[in-house]
Structure formats: structure tokens, C-alpha cells
Write a protein that holds these residues in place. Structure first.
Motif, PDB file in Angstrom:
ATOM      1  N   GLY A 115       0.811  -1.213   0.000  1.00  0.00           N
ATOM      2  CA  GLY A 115       0.000   0.000   0.000  1.00  0.00           C
ATOM      3  C   GLY A 115       0.844   1.262   0.000  1.00  0.00           C
ATOM      4  O   GLY A 115       0.484   2.263  -0.631  1.00  0.00           O
ATOM      5  N   ASN A 116       1.983   1.222   0.696  1.00  0.00           N
ATOM      6  CA  ASN A 116       2.848   2.405   0.737  1.00  0.00           C
ATOM      7  C   ASN A 116       3.408   2.732  -0.642  1.00  0.00           C
ATOM      8  O   ASN A 116       3.476   3.902  -1.037  1.00  0.00           O
ATOM      9  CB  ASN A 116       3.990   2.182   1.725  1.00  0.00           C
ATOM     10  CG  ASN A 116       3.513   2.138   3.163  1.00  0.00           C
ATOM     11  OD1 ASN A 116       2.415   2.600   3.473  1.00  0.00           O
ATOM     12  ND2 ASN A 116       4.312   1.583   4.042  1.00  0.00           N
ATOM     13  N   ILE A 117       3.814   1.713  -1.385  1.00  0.00           N
ATOM     14  CA  ILE A 117       4.365   1.948  -2.716  1.00  0.00           C
ATOM     15  C   ILE A 117       3.270   2.442  -3.662  1.00  0.00           C
ATOM     16  O   ILE A 117       3.497   3.355  -4.479  1.00  0.00           O
ATOM     17  CB  ILE A 117       5.001   0.653  -3.272  1.00  0.00           C
ATOM     18  CG1 ILE A 117       6.243   0.293  -2.457  1.00  0.00           C
ATOM     19  CG2 ILE A 117       5.369   0.816  -4.734  1.00  0.00           C
ATOM     20  CD1 ILE A 117       7.347   1.331  -2.511  1.00  0.00           C
ATOM     21  N   VAL A 118       2.085   1.877  -3.562  1.00  0.00           N
ATOM     22  CA  VAL A 118       0.978   2.332  -4.410  1.00  0.00           C
ATOM     23  C   VAL A 118       0.698   3.808  -4.157  1.00  0.00           C
ATOM     24  O   VAL A 118       0.569   4.614  -5.096  1.00  0.00           O
ATOM     25  CB  VAL A 118      -0.287   1.485  -4.138  1.00  0.00           C
ATOM     26  CG1 VAL A 118      -1.487   2.083  -4.867  1.00  0.00           C
ATOM     27  CG2 VAL A 118      -0.071   0.044  -4.587  1.00  0.00           C
ATOM     28  N   ARG A 119       0.624   4.197  -2.914  1.00  0.00           N
ATOM     29  CA  ARG A 119       0.325   5.600  -2.578  1.00  0.00           C
ATOM     30  C   ARG A 119       1.465   6.527  -2.981  1.00  0.00           C
ATOM     31  O   ARG A 119       1.237   7.669  -3.386  1.00  0.00           O
ATOM     32  CB  ARG A 119       0.036   5.716  -1.087  1.00  0.00           C
ATOM     33  CG  ARG A 119      -1.251   5.014  -0.664  1.00  0.00           C
ATOM     34  CD  ARG A 119      -1.484   5.109   0.839  1.00  0.00           C
ATOM     35  NE  ARG A 119      -2.756   4.483   1.214  1.00  0.00           N
ATOM     36  CZ  ARG A 119      -2.886   3.198   1.539  1.00  0.00           C
ATOM     37  NH1 ARG A 119      -1.819   2.409   1.533  1.00  0.00           N
ATOM     38  NH2 ARG A 119      -4.078   2.701   1.858  1.00  0.00           N
ATOM     39  N   HIS A 120       2.693   6.051  -2.851  1.00  0.00           N
ATOM     40  CA  HIS A 120       3.826   6.899  -3.237  1.00  0.00           C
ATOM     41  C   HIS A 120       3.863   7.120  -4.751  1.00  0.00           C
ATOM     42  O   HIS A 120       4.174   8.223  -5.222  1.00  0.00           O
ATOM     43  CB  HIS A 120       5.136   6.262  -2.778  1.00  0.00           C
ATOM     44  CG  HIS A 120       6.342   7.118  -3.050  1.00  0.00           C
ATOM     45  ND1 HIS A 120       6.389   8.463  -2.770  1.00  0.00           N
ATOM     46  CD2 HIS A 120       7.537   6.815  -3.607  1.00  0.00           C
ATOM     47  CE1 HIS A 120       7.560   8.955  -3.121  1.00  0.00           C
ATOM     48  NE2 HIS A 120       8.272   7.970  -3.645  1.00  0.00           N
ATOM     49  N   ILE A 121       3.531   6.102  -5.528  1.00  0.00           N
ATOM     50  CA  ILE A 121       3.505   6.268  -6.978  1.00  0.00           C
ATOM     51  C   ILE A 121       2.362   7.195  -7.388  1.00  0.00           C
ATOM     52  O   ILE A 121       2.501   7.999  -8.324  1.00  0.00           O
ATOM     53  CB  ILE A 121       3.402   4.886  -7.662  1.00  0.00           C
ATOM     54  CG1 ILE A 121       4.716   4.121  -7.477  1.00  0.00           C
ATOM     55  CG2 ILE A 121       3.062   5.029  -9.148  1.00  0.00           C
ATOM     56  CD1 ILE A 121       4.736   2.756  -8.083  1.00  0.00           C
ATOM     57  N   LEU A 122       1.241   7.128  -6.703  1.00  0.00           N
ATOM     58  CA  LEU A 122       0.162   8.095  -6.964  1.00  0.00           C
ATOM     59  C   LEU A 122       0.641   9.520  -6.670  1.00  0.00           C
ATOM     60  O   LEU A 122       0.320  10.466  -7.398  1.00  0.00           O
ATOM     61  CB  LEU A 122      -1.050   7.757  -6.100  1.00  0.00           C
ATOM     62  CG  LEU A 122      -1.805   6.475  -6.464  1.00  0.00           C
ATOM     63  CD1 LEU A 122      -2.875   6.173  -5.419  1.00  0.00           C
ATOM     64  CD2 LEU A 122      -2.443   6.578  -7.840  1.00  0.00           C
ATOM     65  N   HIS A 123       1.425   9.665  -5.619  1.00  0.00           N
ATOM     66  CA  HIS A 123       2.004  10.971  -5.284  1.00  0.00           C
ATOM     67  C   HIS A 123       2.949  11.437  -6.391  1.00  0.00           C
ATOM     68  O   HIS A 123       2.970  12.628  -6.750  1.00  0.00           O
ATOM     69  CB  HIS A 123       2.746  10.858  -3.953  1.00  0.00           C
ATOM     70  CG  HIS A 123       3.411  12.128  -3.513  1.00  0.00           C
ATOM     71  ND1 HIS A 123       2.719  13.186  -2.967  1.00  0.00           N
ATOM     72  CD2 HIS A 123       4.716  12.509  -3.541  1.00  0.00           C
ATOM     73  CE1 HIS A 123       3.561  14.158  -2.680  1.00  0.00           C
ATOM     74  NE2 HIS A 123       4.775  13.778  -3.010  1.00  0.00           N
ATOM     75  N   ILE A 124       3.716  10.510  -6.952  1.00  0.00           N
ATOM     76  CA  ILE A 124       4.639  10.850  -8.042  1.00  0.00           C
ATOM     77  C   ILE A 124       3.858  11.354  -9.255  1.00  0.00           C
ATOM     78  O   ILE A 124       4.240  12.346  -9.897  1.00  0.00           O
ATOM     79  CB  ILE A 124       5.492   9.614  -8.407  1.00  0.00           C
ATOM     80  CG1 ILE A 124       6.504   9.316  -7.303  1.00  0.00           C
ATOM     81  CG2 ILE A 124       6.208   9.832  -9.740  1.00  0.00           C
ATOM     82  CD1 ILE A 124       7.289   8.036  -7.515  1.00  0.00           C
ATOM     83  N   ILE A 125       2.770  10.681  -9.589  1.00  0.00           N
ATOM     84  CA  ILE A 125       1.964  11.104 -10.748  1.00  0.00           C
ATOM     85  C   ILE A 125       1.431  12.510 -10.538  1.00  0.00           C
ATOM     86  O   ILE A 125       1.485  13.358 -11.444  1.00  0.00           O
ATOM     87  CB  ILE A 125       0.806  10.108 -10.975  1.00  0.00           C
ATOM     88  CG1 ILE A 125       1.355   8.721 -11.334  1.00  0.00           C
ATOM     89  CG2 ILE A 125      -0.115  10.606 -12.088  1.00  0.00           C
ATOM     90  CD1 ILE A 125       0.283   7.651 -11.417  1.00  0.00           C
TER      91      ILE A 125
END
Length: 371
Positions: free
Chosen positions: A74-84
Motif C-alpha cells: 500500500g505504501n508503494i501504491v500511494r507513493h507512486i500516486l504521489h509521483i503522478i
């Protein structure tokens, strides 16, 4: 995209069967999979970032549901959303700046110049408002002037349409390229996180100290081994029943000539007064009470307990949870050591804001029946 869906399904099965374990392994595979999702996602001419966010969320919800205990997914998913979101804001800011520059170089039409100046002023005002408010990508997205406010040029309709389509295609490529490059850097950081944390060992471990840890952790092992190069200290390891991972860590440390002693979990109370450092802190749901000693009647009424057991068939719906790790209250944590350095607990909220967006804390809204 049948190949991509097959890759998603394969990773979901691995998470369910615990074939991929450990925060680093799951984080890396999650990032690699989401990089493929973004690479193969078809981006429309408008709302490019929204399209990528929706695609990542759709896959992320499946991965999190496959193994909710593995928090790194979940942390990686949320961080990639932040990157986008960050890349989209960066491109939008660049577009606004480009419009301001091109408008300032054209003095043939006073009306056009006035409109362009107004656009530039709007951009500056938006930047001022963003600086005064708390840092949030949501605020930045709201503060960027709409491209619809851009003045019309004197070119023909066909030329404008062709240029607009070309700009949109270029922007879509730039967005995906920027996001993929950022994910590549994220994967590199994941690969190097253990060594980056271990490099700080000499700053925190001193001569003749006593260190207590629990279970097995590759990060802790490398951290202690790095300190062993110039420090002499003792390590006590709670065995971590019922999986007894502490024995595995003890063997690895002894093989590297560290003074190591394995103790039972119940002996931690007797050892804690001699300890100079306790590591690491394991994730925990604060709503679940593990340290409080309560009688069974306080937690579950007899009537509720009897309803869980079917005396006629011998079956049961009762599920007993045996916690693998202890819970450390937040007020007892004095320092968080990350790959970017050591941070006080009071600073963690700011560090989290650099990696996640509040809009992505909840990936899927749960709708109550009948609403």
C-alpha cells in the motif's frame, strides 16, 4: 492488455500464498508491476494524470486486498500516486510559464498582450496563495489557472487544432516519461535502502552498549554489522515466538563475530533495564490492544462466545489471533532511522507529506448498503 493482466493476477496469487515476503521484496515487485501498468496505459488527450491515477488505483486495490498485512504494498501504491500528481503539477507549471514567456514576446496585439499579462499575473497570484497555505498537492492543483483562460492567437483554426493535438501528445509523453523515470529512481532507492541505513550505524551505536531487538530483520542485521567494524557491543535478541525468527538473526550475527545472546520473549522485562537501544519498531494498528491485560469476560460476552460455536455440528466460527510482535507505544519511540537519516517522531508528519498525498490515504471508498 492480456499480458499485463496476467502479470497482475500472478502477483496477486503470490501475495495471497505468501510466496513474496519481506518489505523490500514486496515493495520492489509492486513498483516494477506498477511501472509496467503506467507504461502500457493509454492516456487520453485530456485528464492524462487522472487516467494514470485511476489505472494505478485499480491495480493497487487488488494488490492490497491480496495481503493487507504487508503494508509496503500500500505504501508503494500511494507513493507512486504521489509521483503522478507531482509530475502533473510540474508540467502544468511549466506550461503556464511557457505561455507567459510567449505572451511577453508578442507586442503586435495590445489586447492579446493584456490578456497574456493577466494570465501571468494569475499564475503569480496562484503561486503566492500556495506559498501561504499548508503544502499540499491538492492546493497546487487548485491554484493553477485553467488552460481555457489562455488567449486565442491569430492563426487559422486548422493550424491551432493541429498544434493543440501535437502539444497534448507531447505532454502525455512527458508525463509518462517523467513518472517512469521517478519510479526507476524509487526502485533504485529500494535496492539501496539497507546499505543507506547501515551507513548511519556509527552515529547511533557506541562502545560497550547493550542493544535489544526482536525476531529477524535484514535491516537490523546490516545496521549492527556495520557498527561492528569500529564498535564493541552486546546484542540480546528476543526469539520471537511462535516463528522463532530471533534464532535465525542470532546465527547470522554470531557468524560475523558479534556478541549475541538469545532470550525468551518473557525475559524482555528483566533485560529492559540494562538496554541502551531497542530496535526495530514494527507496524501496528493502534485500535487493537495487545499490551493490556484483561479478563476474557471484558473482551467477549459469554452469549457472543457461545454464538461463535456450533455445538450441533462441532464447527466453529471463532478465530483466535496470536500476535507475532509486541506493540511499542508511540511515546516510547525516541528516533526513527530511515534511508534519509535519523528523524525525531515530531518530524515524521512532514516526512510523510513528502511521500504521500492525503487524497490517496484511502484508495477505495466503502459505501454502506442502502445509502
Amino acid at each position: 492488455m492480456p499480458d499485463l493482466q496476467a502479470a497482475v493476477n500472478d502477483f496477486v496469487v503470490k501475495l495471497k500464498r505468501r510466496q513474496v515476503e519481506g518489505s523490500q521484496a514486496t515493495a520492489r515487485e509492486t513498483a516494477v508491476l506498477l511501472r509496467s501498468v503506467i507504461s502500457q496505459q493509454r492516456v487520453p488527450h485530456s485528464n492524462q494524470a487522472a487516467s494514470l491515477i485511476e489505472a494505478v488505483k485499480s491495480v493497487g486495490v487488488q494488490l492490497i486486498a491480496a495481503n493487507p498485512v504487508e503494508l509496503s504494498v500500500g505504501n508503494i501504491v500511494r507513493h507512486i500516486l504521489h509521483i503522478i500528481r507531482e509530475e502533473d503539477v510540474s508540467l502544468a507549471t511549466t506550461d503556464v510559464g511557457g505561455l507567459s514567456v510567449s505572451a511577453g514576446s508578442d507586442d503586435e496585439d495590445d489586447t492579446h498582450h493584456d490578456n497574456s499579462s493577466a494570465l501571468s499575473a494569475a499564475a503569480l497570484a496562484a503561486a503566492s496563495r500556495s506559498a501561504l497555505r499548508a503544502p499540499s498537492l491538492h492546493n497546487l492543483l487548485e491554484s493553477i489557472p485553467s488552460p481555457a483562460a489562455a488567449p486565442l492567437t491569430g492563426s487559422s483554426g486548422g493550424e491551432s487544432e493541429g498544434k493543440s493535438k501535437s502539444d497534448k501528445n507531447s505532454r502525455s509523453w512527458k508525463l509518462k516519461h517523467g513518472v517512469i523515470e521517478a519510479i526507476n529512481e524509487l526502485i533504485e532507492d529500494i535496492d539501496n535502502c539497507h546499505s543507506q541505513i547501515a551507513e548511519q550505524a556509527l552515529e547511533h551505536i557506541h562502545q560497550n552498549e547493550v542493544i535489544l531487538t526482536l525476531g529477524h530483520s535484514r535491516t537490523v542485521m546490516q545496521f549492527l554489522c556495520e557498527a561492528k567494524k569500529k564498535r564493541s557491543f552486546q546484542v540480546f535478541i528476543a526469539e520471537g515466538a511462535p516463528r522463532y525468527q530471533g534464532h535465525a538473526l542470532a546465527k547470522e550475527l554470531v557468524a560475523r563475530d558479534l556478541q549475541t545472546t538469545v532470550i525468551t520473549d518473557s525475559a524482555v522485562f528483566a533485560m529492559i533495564s540494562r538496554v541502551n537501544m531497542l530496535c526495530p519498531l514494527y507496524p501496528h494498528n493502534p485500535e487493537v490492544l495487545l499490551n493490556d491485560l484483561k479478563s476474557p469476560s471484558e473482551l467477549l460476552d459469554f452469549g457472543d462466545f457461545s454464538d461463535c460455536i456450533d455445538g450441533g455440528t462441532g464447527g466453529t466460527r471463532l478465530r483466535v489471533v496470536n500476535p507475532a510482535f509486541d506493540y511499542i507505544p508511540p511515546q516510547l519511540v525516541s528516533l526513527f532511522i530511515t534511508d534519509t537519516g535519523g528523524h525525531n517522531p515530531s518530524y515524521m508528519y512532514r516526512l510523510i507529506a513528502d511521500y504521500y498525498t492525503p487524497d490517496d490515504y484511502v484508495l477505495q471508498q466503502h459505501v454502506e448498503p442502502g445509502i
